[in-house]
Design a protein around this motif. Structure first.
Motif, PDB file in Angstrom:
ATOM      1  N   GLY A   1       1.937  15.022  -6.023  1.00 53.44           N
ATOM      2  CA  GLY A   1       2.747  13.938  -5.473  1.00 53.44           C
ATOM      3  C   GLY A   1       2.501  12.588  -6.115  1.00 53.44           C
ATOM      4  N   LEU A   2       1.306  12.374  -6.634  1.00 47.50           N
ATOM      5  CA  LEU A   2       0.959  11.079  -7.243  1.00 47.50           C
ATOM      6  C   LEU A   2       0.839  11.160  -8.758  1.00 47.50           C
ATOM      7  N   SER A   3       1.275  12.258  -9.348  1.00 50.02           N
ATOM      8  CA  SER A   3       1.077  12.444 -10.792  1.00 50.02           C
ATOM      9  C   SER A   3       1.761  11.353 -11.616  1.00 50.02           C
ATOM     10  N   ASP A   4       2.854  10.791 -11.118  1.00 48.70           N
ATOM     11  CA  ASP A   4       3.499   9.704 -11.843  1.00 48.70           C
ATOM     12  C   ASP A   4       2.657   8.425 -11.865  1.00 48.70           C
ATOM     13  N   LYS A   5       1.685   8.334 -10.967  1.00 46.90           N
ATOM     14  CA  LYS A   5       0.808   7.162 -10.901  1.00 46.90           C
ATOM     15  C   LYS A   5      -0.578   7.439 -11.474  1.00 46.90           C
ATOM     16  N   ILE A   6      -1.168   8.569 -11.084  1.00 50.15           N
ATOM     17  CA  ILE A   6      -2.570   8.781 -11.471  1.00 50.15           C
ATOM     18  C   ILE A   6      -2.735   9.089 -12.960  1.00 50.15           C
ATOM     19  N   TYR A   7      -1.680   9.596 -13.594  1.00 52.02           N
ATOM     20  CA  TYR A   7      -1.777   9.914 -15.021  1.00 52.02           C
ATOM     21  C   TYR A   7      -1.219   8.799 -15.915  1.00 52.02           C
TER      22      TYR A   7
ATOM     23  N   MET B   1       0.825  -1.193   0.000  1.00 52.81           N
ATOM     24  CA  MET B   1       0.000   0.000   0.000  1.00 52.81           C
ATOM     25  C   MET B   1       0.867   1.253   0.000  1.00 52.81           C
ATOM     26  N   LEU B   2       1.915   1.228   0.800  1.00 54.47           N
ATOM     27  CA  LEU B   2       2.794   2.391   0.889  1.00 54.47           C
ATOM     28  C   LEU B   2       3.449   2.701  -0.453  1.00 54.47           C
ATOM     29  N   GLU B   3       3.894   1.680  -1.165  1.00 56.76           N
ATOM     30  CA  GLU B   3       4.550   1.906  -2.461  1.00 56.76           C
ATOM     31  C   GLU B   3       3.571   2.442  -3.508  1.00 56.76           C
ATOM     32  N   ASN B   4       2.282   2.155  -3.348  1.00 55.26           N
ATOM     33  CA  ASN B   4       1.281   2.683  -4.270  1.00 55.26           C
ATOM     34  C   ASN B   4       1.109   4.198  -4.135  1.00 55.26           C
ATOM     35  N   PHE B   5       1.419   4.734  -2.964  1.00 58.21           N
ATOM     36  CA  PHE B   5       1.239   6.162  -2.706  1.00 58.21           C
ATOM     37  C   PHE B   5       2.567   6.914  -2.608  1.00 58.21           C
ATOM     38  N   ASN B   6       3.634   6.305  -3.074  1.00 61.79           N
ATOM     39  CA  ASN B   6       4.972   6.900  -3.181  1.00 61.79           C
ATOM     40  C   ASN B   6       5.679   7.131  -1.853  1.00 61.79           C
ATOM     41  N   ASN B   7       4.999   7.591  -0.828  1.00 58.48           N
ATOM     42  CA  ASN B   7       5.650   7.784   0.477  1.00 58.48           C
ATOM     43  C   ASN B   7       4.588   7.836   1.579  1.00 58.48           C
ATOM     44  N   LEU B   8       5.054   7.785   2.802  1.00 60.78           N
ATOM     45  CA  LEU B   8       4.154   7.740   3.958  1.00 60.78           C
ATOM     46  C   LEU B   8       3.321   9.009   4.077  1.00 60.78           C
ATOM     47  N   PHE B   9       3.908  10.159   3.793  1.00 61.64           N
ATOM     48  CA  PHE B   9       3.179  11.420   3.901  1.00 61.64           C
ATOM     49  C   PHE B   9       1.952  11.427   2.992  1.00 61.64           C
ATOM     50  N   LEU B  10       2.122  11.039   1.724  1.00 64.90           N
ATOM     51  CA  LEU B  10       1.003  11.041   0.790  1.00 64.90           C
ATOM     52  C   LEU B  10      -0.053  10.009   1.180  1.00 64.90           C
ATOM     53  N   LEU B  11       0.374   8.878   1.690  1.00 63.69           N
ATOM     54  CA  LEU B  11      -0.585   7.866   2.153  1.00 63.69           C
ATOM     55  C   LEU B  11      -1.407   8.401   3.323  1.00 63.69           C
ATOM     56  N   ILE B  12      -0.752   9.004   4.297  1.00 60.69           N
ATOM     57  CA  ILE B  12      -1.463   9.556   5.460  1.00 60.69           C
ATOM     58  C   ILE B  12      -2.373  10.699   5.033  1.00 60.69           C
ATOM     59  N   LEU B  13      -1.895  11.569   4.150  1.00 57.83           N
ATOM     60  CA  LEU B  13      -2.713  12.682   3.667  1.00 57.83           C
ATOM     61  C   LEU B  13      -3.959  12.161   2.956  1.00 57.83           C
ATOM     62  N   TYR B  14      -3.790  11.130   2.144  1.00 56.57           N
ATOM     63  CA  TYR B  14      -4.926  10.538   1.434  1.00 56.57           C
ATOM     64  C   TYR B  14      -5.920   9.931   2.429  1.00 56.57           C
ATOM     65  N   ILE B  15      -5.421   9.224   3.433  1.00 50.58           N
ATOM     66  CA  ILE B  15      -6.297   8.598   4.438  1.00 50.58           C
ATOM     67  C   ILE B  15      -7.054   9.670   5.220  1.00 50.58           C
ATOM     68  N   VAL B  16      -6.384  10.755   5.597  1.00 50.98           N
ATOM     69  CA  VAL B  16      -7.048  11.845   6.314  1.00 50.98           C
ATOM     70  C   VAL B  16      -8.112  12.491   5.426  1.00 50.98           C
ATOM     71  N   HIS B  17      -7.761  12.712   4.167  1.00 51.21           N
ATOM     72  CA  HIS B  17      -8.702  13.314   3.215  1.00 51.21           C
ATOM     73  C   HIS B  17      -9.952  12.443   3.072  1.00 51.21           C
ATOM     74  N   ILE B  18      -9.769  11.168   2.821  1.00 50.81           N
ATOM     75  CA  ILE B  18     -10.898  10.255   2.658  1.00 50.81           C
ATOM     76  C   ILE B  18     -11.634  10.075   3.991  1.00 50.81           C
ATOM     77  N   GLY B  19     -10.901  10.081   5.096  1.00 50.13           N
ATOM     78  CA  GLY B  19     -11.546   9.973   6.412  1.00 50.13           C
ATOM     79  C   GLY B  19     -12.478  11.141   6.700  1.00 50.13           C
ATOM     80  N   LEU B  20     -12.061  12.339   6.315  1.00 49.82           N
ATOM     81  CA  LEU B  20     -12.927  13.508   6.501  1.00 49.82           C
ATOM     82  C   LEU B  20     -14.158  13.437   5.600  1.00 49.82           C
ATOM     83  N   VAL B  21     -13.987  12.931   4.393  1.00 49.56           N
ATOM     84  CA  VAL B  21     -15.146  12.722   3.516  1.00 49.56           C
ATOM     85  C   VAL B  21     -16.089  11.708   4.157  1.00 49.56           C
TER      86      VAL B  21
END
Length: 140
Positions: free
Chosen positions: A131-137, A1-21
């Motif tokens: 931060g995820l542009s190398d993956k999402i695009y 999971m961590l490698e899918n989001f490039n680093n721990l910061f982006l993974l945590i930011l994504y989880i916080v973002h989705i958690g607030l939603v």
């Protein structure tokens, strides 16, 4: 999971973002009276609060799916751009409503916290997209 989001910061930011939603979704669908009271919109607005909750639920469930799918966010540019645009339009409306530029005669209210949350959603969306542009695009 961590490698899918490039680093721990982006993974945590994504989880916080989705958690607030998810938190917002829960409030809209299961506790709409609290939102109606908080924004001073009355009991008649509960139906519309729940309708908005169904849109938020769709975004939340898709966000959870992206978190746990084997490829993570690979190729999901439209999701990330959608959450950016939703946040952008929300913060624009919240700001103009807060400063009474538009809808001056509406009795509903919003507060500074609404502006801060909206700013967080826009900022975090930008950080995630960059931060995820190398993956999402990636188109496969």
């Amino acid at each position: 999971m961590l490698e899918n989001f490039n680093n721990l910061f982006l993974l945590i930011l994504y989880i916080v973002h989705i958690g607030l939603v998810g938190f917002y979704t829960f409030r809209c669908i299961f506790a709409p009276r609290g939102l109606a009271a908080e924004f001073n919109t009355g009991e008649d607005s509960i139906y519309l609060v729940r309708v908005l909750g169904t849109f938020a639920l769709s975004i939340f469930l898709l966000g959870i799916y992206i978190l746990f799918r084997p490829n993570g966010p690979t190729g999901t540019w439209i999701f990330f751009n959608l959450i950016f645009l939703l946040g952008l339009f929300q913060i624009l409306y919240d700001t103009t409503f807060y400063f009474k530029v538009i809808d001056k005669d509406i009795v509903a209210k919003n507060g500074l916290l609404d502006l801060v949350v909206g700013l967080f959603f826009v900022t975090s969306s930008i950080i995630l997209i960059i931060g995820l542009s190398d993956k999402i695009y990636v188109f496969s």
